[in-house]
Design a protein around this motif. Structure first.
Motif, PDB file in Angstrom:
ATOM      1  N   ASP B  16      27.307 -51.489 -12.928  1.00 35.93           N
ATOM      2  CA  ASP B  16      26.428 -51.834 -13.856  1.00 35.93           C
ATOM      3  C   ASP B  16      25.006 -51.217 -13.852  1.00 35.93           C
ATOM      4  OD1 ASP B  16      24.637 -53.887 -12.273  1.00 35.93           O
ATOM      5  OD2 ASP B  16      26.721 -54.946 -12.323  1.00 35.93           O
ATOM      6  N   ASP B  18      22.194 -52.778 -12.876  1.00 38.89           N
ATOM      7  CA  ASP B  18      21.458 -53.419 -11.945  1.00 38.89           C
ATOM      8  C   ASP B  18      21.680 -52.630 -10.556  1.00 38.89           C
ATOM      9  OD1 ASP B  18      19.566 -56.047 -12.511  1.00 38.89           O
ATOM     10  OD2 ASP B  18      21.395 -55.660 -14.148  1.00 38.89           O
ATOM     11  N   GLY B  23      16.745 -54.262 -10.546  1.00 39.12           N
ATOM     12  CA  GLY B  23      15.447 -55.029 -11.267  1.00 39.12           C
ATOM     13  C   GLY B  23      13.990 -55.036 -10.394  1.00 39.12           C
ATOM     14  N   ALA B  40      23.858 -51.058  -3.105  1.00 38.63           N
ATOM     15  CA  ALA B  40      24.649 -52.261  -2.556  1.00 38.63           C
ATOM     16  C   ALA B  40      25.948 -51.930  -2.462  1.00 38.63           C
ATOM     17  CB  ALA B  40      24.382 -53.266  -3.986  1.00 38.63           C
ATOM     18  N   ILE B  63      27.302 -50.040 -17.650  1.00 36.11           N
ATOM     19  CA  ILE B  63      27.193 -50.984 -18.431  1.00 36.11           C
ATOM     20  C   ILE B  63      25.965 -52.162 -18.181  1.00 36.11           C
ATOM     21  CG2 ILE B  63      29.033 -52.852 -17.060  1.00 36.11           C
ATOM     22  CD1 ILE B  63      29.690 -53.305 -20.354  1.00 36.11           C
ATOM     23  N   GLY B  64      25.327 -52.741 -19.197  1.00 35.44           N
ATOM     24  CA  GLY B  64      24.444 -53.499 -18.873  1.00 35.44           C
ATOM     25  C   GLY B  64      23.028 -53.231 -19.771  1.00 35.44           C
ATOM     26  N   SER B  65      22.148 -53.273 -18.884  1.00 35.92           N
ATOM     27  CA  SER B  65      20.845 -53.066 -19.510  1.00 35.92           C
ATOM     28  C   SER B  65      20.421 -51.707 -20.319  1.00 35.92           C
ATOM     29  CB  SER B  65      19.756 -53.175 -18.522  1.00 35.92           C
ATOM     30  OG  SER B  65      18.483 -52.427 -18.758  1.00 35.92           O
ATOM     31  N   ARG B  67      17.946 -50.065 -19.492  1.00 40.21           N
ATOM     32  CA  ARG B  67      16.946 -49.116 -18.671  1.00 40.21           C
ATOM     33  C   ARG B  67      17.531 -47.855 -18.366  1.00 40.21           C
ATOM     34  NH1 ARG B  67      18.187 -53.454 -13.568  1.00 40.21           N
ATOM     35  NH2 ARG B  67      17.454 -54.887 -15.375  1.00 40.21           N
TER      36      ARG B  67
END
Ligand code: SF4
Lengths: 423, 162
Positions: B16, B18, B23, B40, B63-65, B67
């Motif tokens: 994702d 993040d 963030g 991570a 996937i996700g934001s 940004r």
């Protein structure tokens, strides 16, 4: 063969008779929405490099919601750039620290059935609740839109998701979303459009419809759509805008769907999604007893007026458990004031809620209320990816405002119906 | 492009935004964000990835934001292309806008960490030089390939607007 609502909206924006899934078309954009994080601070340097002006300042809505209020000089700088850019570019629809973009946009009367809208944020799917095509793009894409007033889109297939039956007390649109994530999988829509229909959706108010479309993003949909009806038009009129004629913006009976899923809500239980994916959803009772350090009611997903009312239904006359904190960040100033006027806020505060500024807050880890290492949170937000709300080892469970409020009172996850009369 | 080959860095499903652009780093410039990219999951990745290497993922990569720093960070680290069976739709657009190839390849799971790859987006193929295998991938539509070849949307607009 007929067309789906998505195909009609896209063909209209493309100036074509009809479009079919798979074709890539150039579309004119009716409205572009962006926020402080993906907006001016990233777009201004690109416009400068291109020596370009915005195509139409009246078709831009700018919202400062991510870094509000500033917590350090860097975030203050981001907000300052946003304000100065709004002024320099004569953006009249600039909403500075009055709420989250996906809620402020419709509340400002900017969305109408039939429009083609881009948003500089992934939860732009929310706007589809108003029968317009709205999808999320990144900042460079947005810069392209601002310069040309156009963008490209690959026409998606549509997945029809029907919900029938009635939600039981203590169960809401958020539970539907979590159940859908578990059923279809995170990203399970694979960038198709999800159109929500069925007697249950017809009966929903606009806020619940917004919640539904909001988490189309977690399904990986390009857009989440609900065809406009009287409920939609009345809501838009109440903002002072004219919804126009919504009748053309419906899927044809003989439209071709990629898939149709039909569900009955009668037996749906309150859901809670375990870390670190919304797709880890299961009945809340399955997680019963998990200790909670922080309960968070916030975000475009879960802090609108209807959401605050759900929380108050559980919290009224009760106290937040010791050893647990409850943070509430209303989705917009409008919602906060309405909740205040009707006594909902008082119920939350009397229960011990800590009131936070309207804005994205801890949802994406930008604002106040982030988590320490190993802390456990239950949140009414939309995604619980690892590290999103603070420390990498923090664990975030997702639930409805009912479920978050219930966990705040119990100090642990519970089925919220234990705390609701008649549920 | 990218035909000289590079090493594969293999990640799982649902990588994702993040994980790509945390963030907490977003207030900073791309150098800082990139130094935390995928940290991570693979603390060494940002330090050891080489210019021309490939990132290989499972379904839903990105996937996700919205940004775009998620794509920009990979670009900044010199990644030549991301290869995955499917992408988060916004990430896919963002990648092309930065001139980063995102190749939809159903067989991406056959690639192992460290395999030497080369890609041909026009032909729609991914070569695994280590295993002497070839996988097909979706071709990138020609007008989008023009954006990638220009180095992204901004240089593309720069060249095509006047
Ligand atoms: S509240 Fe959360 S999900 Fe909604 S726009 Fe803000 S960061 Fe995104």
């Amino acid at each position: 063969m007929g067309s789906t609502l998505a195909e009609k909206l896209i063909s209209h924006a493309a100036g074509k008779e009809a479009v079919r899934p798979g074709e890539t078309v150039t579309v004119r954009v009716d409205l572009a929405m962006m926020h402080d994080s993906s907006g001016p601070r990233r777009i201004a340097p690109i416009l400068e490099r291109l020596g370009a002006e915005v195509w139409d300042p009246d078709k831009i809505v700018l919202v400062s919601d991510h870094w509000v209020p500033a917590v350090d000089p860097q975030s203050a700088e981001i907000l300052d750039i946003t304000r100065r850019w709004a002024r320099a570019n004569n953006i009249k629809a600039f909403y500075d620290m009055v709420g989250i973009c996906h809620v402020v946009l419709p509340q400002g009367g900017h969305l109408k059935p039939g429009m083609f809208v881009v948003g500089g944020d992934s939860h732009s799917t929310t706007g589809g609740a108003f029968g317009c095509y709205m999808f999320g793009i990144g900042a460079t894409d947005m810069a392209g839109v601002l310069v040309t007033g156009e963008t490209w889109i690959r026409v998606p297939d549509t997945i029809r998701v029907e919900w029938h039956g009635k939600l039981r007390p203590g169960v809401c649109a958020k539970d539907i979303n979590l159940a859908l994530c578990a059923r279809l999988g995170l990203g399970g829509a694979e960038y198709r459009t999800v159109e929500y229909t069925g007697s249950l959706v017809d009966a929903m108010d606009m806020e619940e419809r917004m919640t539904l479309c909001n988490m189309a993003a977690e399904l990986g949909a390009q857009a989440g759509l609900i065809a406009a009806d009287e409920t939609t038009c009345d809501w838009i009129r109440a903002t002072g805008s004219d919804p126009g004629d919504a009748s053309p913006w419906q899927s044809d009976d003989d439209a071709d769907y990629y898939a149709t899923h039909s569900f009955n809500a009668d037996e749906l239980e309150p859901q809670v999604a375990a870390p670190h994916s919304p797709a880890n959803a299961a009945p809340a009772s399955k997680h019963s007893g998990v200790h909670i350090d922080q309960a968070y009611i916030g975000a475009c997903t879960g802090a609108k007026l209807a959401d605050l009312r759900m929380a108050a239904d559980v919290l009224g006359g009760r106290q937040v458990a010791s050893g647990t904190r409850l943070l509430v960040a209303p989705a917009s100033r409008k919602d906060m004031m309405a909740a205040n006027a009707e006594g909902t806020l008082t119920k939350l505060m009397e229960a011990g809620a800590i009131m936070m500024p309207t804005g994205c807050g801890a949802c994406a880890g930008f604002g106040g209320g982030v988590l320490a290492e190993d802390e456990v949170c239950i949140s009414s937000t939309s995604r619980n990816f690892q590290g999103r709300m603070g420390a990498q080892s923090a664990k975030v469970y997702l639930g409805s405002p009912y479920a978050v409020a219930a966990a705040a009172v119990a100090g642990e996850i519970r089925d919220p119906r234990e705390f609701l009369q008649g549920a | 492009m990218g035909n000289e080959g590079g090493s594969a860095w293999v990640f799982g499903e649902n990588i994702d935004t993040d994980q790509l652009a945390p963030g907490g780093t977003l207030k900073s410039g791309i150098e800082v964000i990139a130094s935390h990219c995928l940290g991570a999951l693979s603390p060494d990745f940002a330090k050891r990835v080489r210019l021309g290497d490939f990132v290989v993922g499972g379904r839903n990569f990105g996937i996700g934001s919205s940004r775009e720093q998620a794509a920009q960070a990979l670009c900044h680290l010199g990644v030549a292309a991301v290869i995955a069976p499917s992408f988060g739709g916004i990430f896919y657009r963002n990648a092309l806008n930065f001139g980063l190839l995102a190749l939809v390849c159903p067989d991406a799971g056959s690639i192992s960490q460290g395999d030497q790859l080369s890609v041909n987006p026009e032909k729609g193929s991914v070569q695994n030089l280590t295993r002497d295998e070839e996988y097909s991938c979706d071709t990138v539509p020609s007008h989008l390939m023009e954006i990638v070849s220009a180095g992204g949307l901004v240089p593309y607009l720069e060249a095509n607007r006047r």
